[in-house]
Design a protein around this motif. Structure first.
Motif, PDB file in Angstrom:
ATOM      1  N   THR A 338       0.796  -1.231   0.000  1.00  0.00           N
ATOM      2  CA  THR A 338       0.000   0.000   0.000  1.00  0.00           C
ATOM      3  C   THR A 338       0.829   1.282   0.000  1.00  0.00           C
ATOM      4  O   THR A 338       0.340   2.331  -0.427  1.00  0.00           O
ATOM      5  N   ASN A 339       2.064   1.229   0.492  1.00  0.00           N
ATOM      6  CA  ASN A 339       2.814   2.474   0.706  1.00  0.00           C
ATOM      7  C   ASN A 339       3.208   3.182  -0.586  1.00  0.00           C
ATOM      8  O   ASN A 339       3.034   4.404  -0.714  1.00  0.00           O
ATOM      9  N   TRP A 340       3.748   2.433  -1.551  1.00  0.00           N
ATOM     10  CA  TRP A 340       4.209   3.069  -2.787  1.00  0.00           C
ATOM     11  C   TRP A 340       3.074   3.737  -3.564  1.00  0.00           C
ATOM     12  O   TRP A 340       3.192   4.921  -3.929  1.00  0.00           O
ATOM     13  N   PRO A 341       1.979   3.048  -3.854  1.00  0.00           N
ATOM     14  CA  PRO A 341       0.905   3.720  -4.605  1.00  0.00           C
ATOM     15  C   PRO A 341       0.271   4.868  -3.840  1.00  0.00           C
ATOM     16  O   PRO A 341      -0.107   5.879  -4.440  1.00  0.00           O
ATOM     17  N   ALA A 342       0.150   4.753  -2.494  1.00  0.00           N
ATOM     18  CA  ALA A 342      -0.420   5.855  -1.710  1.00  0.00           C
ATOM     19  C   ALA A 342       0.473   7.087  -1.776  1.00  0.00           C
ATOM     20  O   ALA A 342      -0.008   8.217  -1.966  1.00  0.00           O
ATOM     21  N   THR A 343       1.781   6.894  -1.623  1.00  0.00           N
ATOM     22  CA  THR A 343       2.723   8.016  -1.688  1.00  0.00           C
ATOM     23  C   THR A 343       2.736   8.643  -3.072  1.00  0.00           C
ATOM     24  O   THR A 343       2.688   9.879  -3.214  1.00  0.00           O
ATOM     25  N   THR A 344       2.786   7.807  -4.107  1.00  0.00           N
ATOM     26  CA  THR A 344       2.770   8.316  -5.478  1.00  0.00           C
ATOM     27  C   THR A 344       1.490   9.088  -5.762  1.00  0.00           C
ATOM     28  O   THR A 344       1.505  10.140  -6.404  1.00  0.00           O
ATOM     29  N   GLY A 345       0.362   8.556  -5.265  1.00  0.00           N
ATOM     30  CA  GLY A 345      -0.914   9.218  -5.477  1.00  0.00           C
ATOM     31  C   GLY A 345      -0.978  10.595  -4.847  1.00  0.00           C
ATOM     32  O   GLY A 345      -1.396  11.570  -5.488  1.00  0.00           O
ATOM     33  N   PHE A 346      -0.563  10.702  -3.581  1.00  0.00           N
ATOM     34  CA  PHE A 346      -0.614  12.008  -2.914  1.00  0.00           C
ATOM     35  C   PHE A 346       0.359  12.984  -3.578  1.00  0.00           C
ATOM     36  O   PHE A 346       0.102  14.193  -3.642  1.00  0.00           O
ATOM     37  N   LEU A 347       1.481  12.468  -4.083  1.00  0.00           N
ATOM     38  CA  LEU A 347       2.443  13.319  -4.775  1.00  0.00           C
ATOM     39  C   LEU A 347       1.838  13.897  -6.058  1.00  0.00           C
ATOM     40  O   LEU A 347       1.972  15.101  -6.334  1.00  0.00           O
ATOM     41  N   PHE A 375      -4.692  15.916 -10.738  1.00  0.00           N
ATOM     42  CA  PHE A 375      -5.196  15.830  -9.363  1.00  0.00           C
ATOM     43  C   PHE A 375      -6.078  14.599  -9.179  1.00  0.00           C
ATOM     44  O   PHE A 375      -5.937  13.856  -8.199  1.00  0.00           O
ATOM     45  N   GLY A 376      -7.005  14.355 -10.127  1.00  0.00           N
ATOM     46  CA  GLY A 376      -7.887  13.194 -10.029  1.00  0.00           C
ATOM     47  C   GLY A 376      -7.127  11.894 -10.111  1.00  0.00           C
ATOM     48  O   GLY A 376      -7.441  10.930  -9.396  1.00  0.00           O
ATOM     49  N   LEU A 377      -6.094  11.838 -10.966  1.00  0.00           N
ATOM     50  CA  LEU A 377      -5.237  10.653 -11.047  1.00  0.00           C
ATOM     51  C   LEU A 377      -4.590  10.369  -9.691  1.00  0.00           C
ATOM     52  O   LEU A 377      -4.594   9.231  -9.212  1.00  0.00           O
ATOM     53  N   GLY A 378      -4.055  11.418  -9.073  1.00  0.00           N
ATOM     54  CA  GLY A 378      -3.393  11.252  -7.779  1.00  0.00           C
ATOM     55  C   GLY A 378      -4.352  10.800  -6.695  1.00  0.00           C
ATOM     56  O   GLY A 378      -4.043   9.867  -5.919  1.00  0.00           O
ATOM     57  N   MET A 379      -5.538  11.405  -6.633  1.00  0.00           N
ATOM     58  CA  MET A 379      -6.509  11.013  -5.616  1.00  0.00           C
ATOM     59  C   MET A 379      -6.985   9.585  -5.825  1.00  0.00           C
ATOM     60  O   MET A 379      -7.214   8.840  -4.868  1.00  0.00           O
ATOM     61  N   GLY A 380      -7.140   9.190  -7.099  1.00  0.00           N
ATOM     62  CA  GLY A 380      -7.541   7.813  -7.375  1.00  0.00           C
ATOM     63  C   GLY A 380      -6.498   6.808  -6.932  1.00  0.00           C
ATOM     64  O   GLY A 380      -6.820   5.789  -6.318  1.00  0.00           O
ATOM     65  N   LEU A 381      -5.226   7.097  -7.223  1.00  0.00           N
ATOM     66  CA  LEU A 381      -4.150   6.193  -6.819  1.00  0.00           C
ATOM     67  C   LEU A 381      -3.995   6.136  -5.307  1.00  0.00           C
ATOM     68  O   LEU A 381      -3.640   5.088  -4.750  1.00  0.00           O
ATOM     69  N   PHE A 382      -4.242   7.243  -4.623  1.00  0.00           N
ATOM     70  CA  PHE A 382      -4.023   7.300  -3.173  1.00  0.00           C
ATOM     71  C   PHE A 382      -5.126   6.604  -2.377  1.00  0.00           C
ATOM     72  O   PHE A 382      -4.853   5.863  -1.431  1.00  0.00           O
ATOM     73  N   THR A 383      -6.379   6.854  -2.740  1.00  0.00           N
ATOM     74  CA  THR A 383      -7.499   6.489  -1.871  1.00  0.00           C
ATOM     75  C   THR A 383      -7.594   4.991  -1.614  1.00  0.00           C
ATOM     76  O   THR A 383      -7.724   4.551  -0.464  1.00  0.00           O
ATOM     77  N   SER A 384      -7.530   4.180  -2.653  1.00  0.00           N
ATOM     78  CA  SER A 384      -7.698   2.733  -2.473  1.00  0.00           C
ATOM     79  C   SER A 384      -6.604   2.111  -1.605  1.00  0.00           C
ATOM     80  O   SER A 384      -6.908   1.394  -0.642  1.00  0.00           O
ATOM     81  N   THR A 460       2.546  10.004   4.271  1.00  0.00           N
ATOM     82  CA  THR A 460       2.464   8.692   3.620  1.00  0.00           C
ATOM     83  C   THR A 460       3.849   8.061   3.509  1.00  0.00           C
ATOM     84  O   THR A 460       3.987   6.827   3.593  1.00  0.00           O
ATOM     85  N   ILE A 461       4.880   8.888   3.327  1.00  0.00           N
ATOM     86  CA  ILE A 461       6.251   8.367   3.278  1.00  0.00           C
ATOM     87  C   ILE A 461       6.660   7.792   4.639  1.00  0.00           C
ATOM     88  O   ILE A 461       7.347   6.768   4.722  1.00  0.00           O
ATOM     89  N   ILE A 462       6.198   8.450   5.722  1.00  0.00           N
ATOM     90  CA  ILE A 462       6.532   7.981   7.069  1.00  0.00           C
ATOM     91  C   ILE A 462       6.063   6.546   7.279  1.00  0.00           C
ATOM     92  O   ILE A 462       6.693   5.766   8.001  1.00  0.00           O
ATOM     93  N   ARG A 463       4.980   6.170   6.605  1.00  0.00           N
ATOM     94  CA  ARG A 463       4.446   4.814   6.793  1.00  0.00           C
ATOM     95  C   ARG A 463       5.419   3.728   6.348  1.00  0.00           C
ATOM     96  O   ARG A 463       5.268   2.567   6.718  1.00  0.00           O
ATOM     97  N   PHE A 464       6.399   4.096   5.526  1.00  0.00           N
ATOM     98  CA  PHE A 464       7.410   3.112   5.141  1.00  0.00           C
ATOM     99  C   PHE A 464       8.187   2.615   6.358  1.00  0.00           C
ATOM    100  O   PHE A 464       8.724   1.506   6.365  1.00  0.00           O
ATOM    101  N   THR A 465       8.261   3.467   7.385  1.00  0.00           N
ATOM    102  CA  THR A 465       9.036   3.105   8.573  1.00  0.00           C
ATOM    103  C   THR A 465       8.174   2.497   9.665  1.00  0.00           C
ATOM    104  O   THR A 465       8.681   2.104  10.706  1.00  0.00           O
ATOM    105  N   VAL A 466       6.858   2.474   9.427  1.00  0.00           N
ATOM    106  CA  VAL A 466       5.940   1.959  10.446  1.00  0.00           C
ATOM    107  C   VAL A 466       5.752   0.462  10.251  1.00  0.00           C
ATOM    108  O   VAL A 466       5.456  -0.003   9.150  1.00  0.00           O
ATOM    109  N   HIS A 467       5.935  -0.288  11.320  1.00  0.00           N
ATOM    110  CA  HIS A 467       5.737  -1.743  11.254  1.00  0.00           C
ATOM    111  C   HIS A 467       4.244  -2.028  11.274  1.00  0.00           C
ATOM    112  O   HIS A 467       3.556  -1.751  12.248  1.00  0.00           O
ATOM    113  N   ARG A 468       3.735  -2.557  10.166  1.00  0.00           N
ATOM    114  CA  ARG A 468       2.301  -2.836  10.082  1.00  0.00           C
ATOM    115  C   ARG A 468       1.933  -4.066  10.899  1.00  0.00           C
ATOM    116  O   ARG A 468       2.677  -5.038  10.963  1.00  0.00           O
ATOM    117  N   LYS A 469       0.788  -3.984  11.501  1.00  0.00           N
ATOM    118  CA  LYS A 469       0.285  -5.095  12.307  1.00  0.00           C
ATOM    119  C   LYS A 469      -0.073  -6.275  11.406  1.00  0.00           C
ATOM    120  O   LYS A 469      -0.753  -6.124  10.404  1.00  0.00           O
TER     121      LYS A 469
END
Length: 477
Positions: A338-347, A375-384, A460-469
């Motif tokens: 999830t991290n890469w597409p979310a970060t790319t989307g918000f960017l 903008f719509g491309l980014g929001m689409g990539l981020f949200t899911s 969203t970049i910070i989430r790369f360092t967060v250990h997911r449950k």
């Protein structure tokens, strides 16, 4: 267990059954999202028929939004304790009956009250769709369907105004509520036959009524402060009263939830970095999403003097790109995390906001379309991917509450975005009545929201360092 339930259980692991369930539940969320935007075009007609001013008419929309936001976590917590099939069907039933009552309203007061009743059903539907989808689809295969949920939400928002305009011109404003009747009946009937029982294995405990009441009062007063603050004045007595009541109620709610044995919202969920950051970035995404919708129509009308019919068409690229790229973002989440597409989307979304900040008196249709498309491309990539990250950071039995919280964040972000965008125009120091002044204020507002976009991208970049449950094997059905 009944013969029907045994049959459904036999097919529960098949891909075709999962998509049948998906189609069934998203028909409900499509109906709710159409209704959230379809009423806007009816306001001039309601003003004429009921002889009501804007200060009264706004509550036809505001009461619906406020009630949904206030009760979403409550119905989410209840659905985690009950059978989600029964809860979802109850939501569809309440929403459909509420739509009929709205269509039969004889006064503006009746319409507002029935809209409140209708919104309770809408909240129940919105709070259970992602939960049911998460139960039906296994981990690693949820990105695509959750992305399509985002597409359905966007499609409903697009269809609402155009469908409303057609129905009102052919029939009357009552038709925009009657149209929910066949959709609601089909959704209710198919839910009864298609959905299997989805229950938590945990014992049913007493519901935290006090906590639910404190949350409802606190969140509604806070939303009133945010949405009505520009009109009341941020230092006005009404604004001060609302924010004071909200602060006291929400403080009491937190105190109550920390001590309650069966809290409405389990605050320990926020100890998960993925859960907390996902909701925070989700909130920021909906804040920035409101800026184009609120400010661009004013810019196009007041600065570029574009005809109203063209303004509606020029706003569609954002929604179209969101519809296309939401499932793409979900597919990326399933394949690459999830991290890469979310970060790319918000960017990309932030880049689109930056392009909007450069619009001026000489900008063309193409400039607007490009900015909105990026903008719509980014929001689409981020949200899911962001939705998947949040839902998979908590146990599956908490997915009802989690889905409701995400919908609450969505509504709260929208209200905040409207208030912040208007506030930035007002504090820009420009004369909004002149073309040059409004252009300067418009650019100022978008430069500020670009900063918000940068913050969202950073989070969203910070989430790369967060250990997911890691989920437990019990995440299945």
């Amino acid at each position: 267990m009944s013969r029907m339930q045994l049959t459904l259980l036999r097919y529960s692991d098949t891909n075709w059954y999962r998509w049948v369930v998906f189609a069934t539940v998203v028909s409900g969320t499509f109906m709710v999202n159409v209704d959230s935007s379809i009423v806007n075009v009816a306001l001039p007609v309601l003003e004429r028929d009921f002889h009501a001013g804007p200060e009264v008419l706004q509550w036809v929309i505001s009461s619906y939004l406020l009630m949904i936001t206030g009760v979403l976590p409550i119905v989410g917590g209840l659905s985690d304790r009950l059978d989600r099939k029964v809860v979802f069907m109850a939501g569809v039933g309440i929403f459909t009956v509420g739509s009929i009552l709205c269509a039969l309203s004889d006064s503006i007061l009746q319409l507002i009250l029935f809209r409140i009743f209708q919104s309770i059903g809408g909240a129940i539907i919105m709070g259970n769709v992602m939960s049911i989808v998460s139960h039906i689809f296994p981990t690693g295969k949820r990105g695509r369907p959750l992305g399509l949920v985002g597409s359905v939400v966007a499609a409903g928002t697009i269809v609402g105004p155009s469908l409303g305009g057609i129905l009102i011109s052919l029939y009357s404003w009552r038709a925009i509520f009657w149209v929910n009747l066949p959709i609601g009946l089909i959704s209710f009937a198919t839910s009864a036959f298609v959905l299997m029982a989805i229950r938590s294995n945990k014992p049913l405990h007493r519901f935290d009524t006090l906590g639910a009441g404190l949350f409802f009062i606190g969140i509604v007063c806070l939303m009133l402060f945010i949405s009505e603050g520009p009109k009341w004045g941020w230092r006005g007595i009404q604004s001060i009263l609302e924010i004071t009541v909200s602060s006291i109620s929400l403080s009491g709610f937190i105190w109550r939830e920390l001590k309650a044995h069966n809290p409405v919202i389990e605050l320990p969920l926020f100890r998960s970095g993925a859960f907390t950051l996902g909701n925070l970035t989700g909130y920021l995404s909906y804040v920035v999403m409101m800026f184009p919708g609120i400010l661009l129509p004013l810019y196009m009308h007041d600065v570029l003097q574009i005809p109203t019919a063209h303004i509606g068409l020029l706003l569609t690229p954002q929604a179209i790109c969101m519809i296309i790229f939401s499932p793409v973002g979900g597919w990326f989440a399933d394949k690459f995390g999830t991290n890469w597409p979310a970060t790319t989307g918000f960017l990309f979304a932030t880049l689109g906001l930056g392009l909007m900040s450069m619009l001026n008196t000489a900008s063309s249709y193409v400039d607007i379309v490009i900015a909105l498309s990026v903008f719509g491309l980014g929001m689409g990539l981020f949200t899911s991917p962001n939705n998947v990250s949040v839902l998979e950071s908590v146990p599956i039995e908490k997915s009802g509450l989690t889905g409701s919280l995400m919908a609450t964040v969505r509504n709260f972000g929208r209200v905040s975005g409207v208030a912040i965008s208007v506030l930035l125009l007002q504090i820009s120091g420009s004369d909004l009545k002149t073309i040059q002044g409004f252009t300067h204020a418009f650019s100022f507002a978008f430069k500020i929201v670009v900063v918000i976009g940068v913050i969202g991208t950073f989070l969203t970049i910070i989430r790369f360092t967060v250990h997911r449950k890691i989920r437990q094997p019990s995440d299945g059905l």
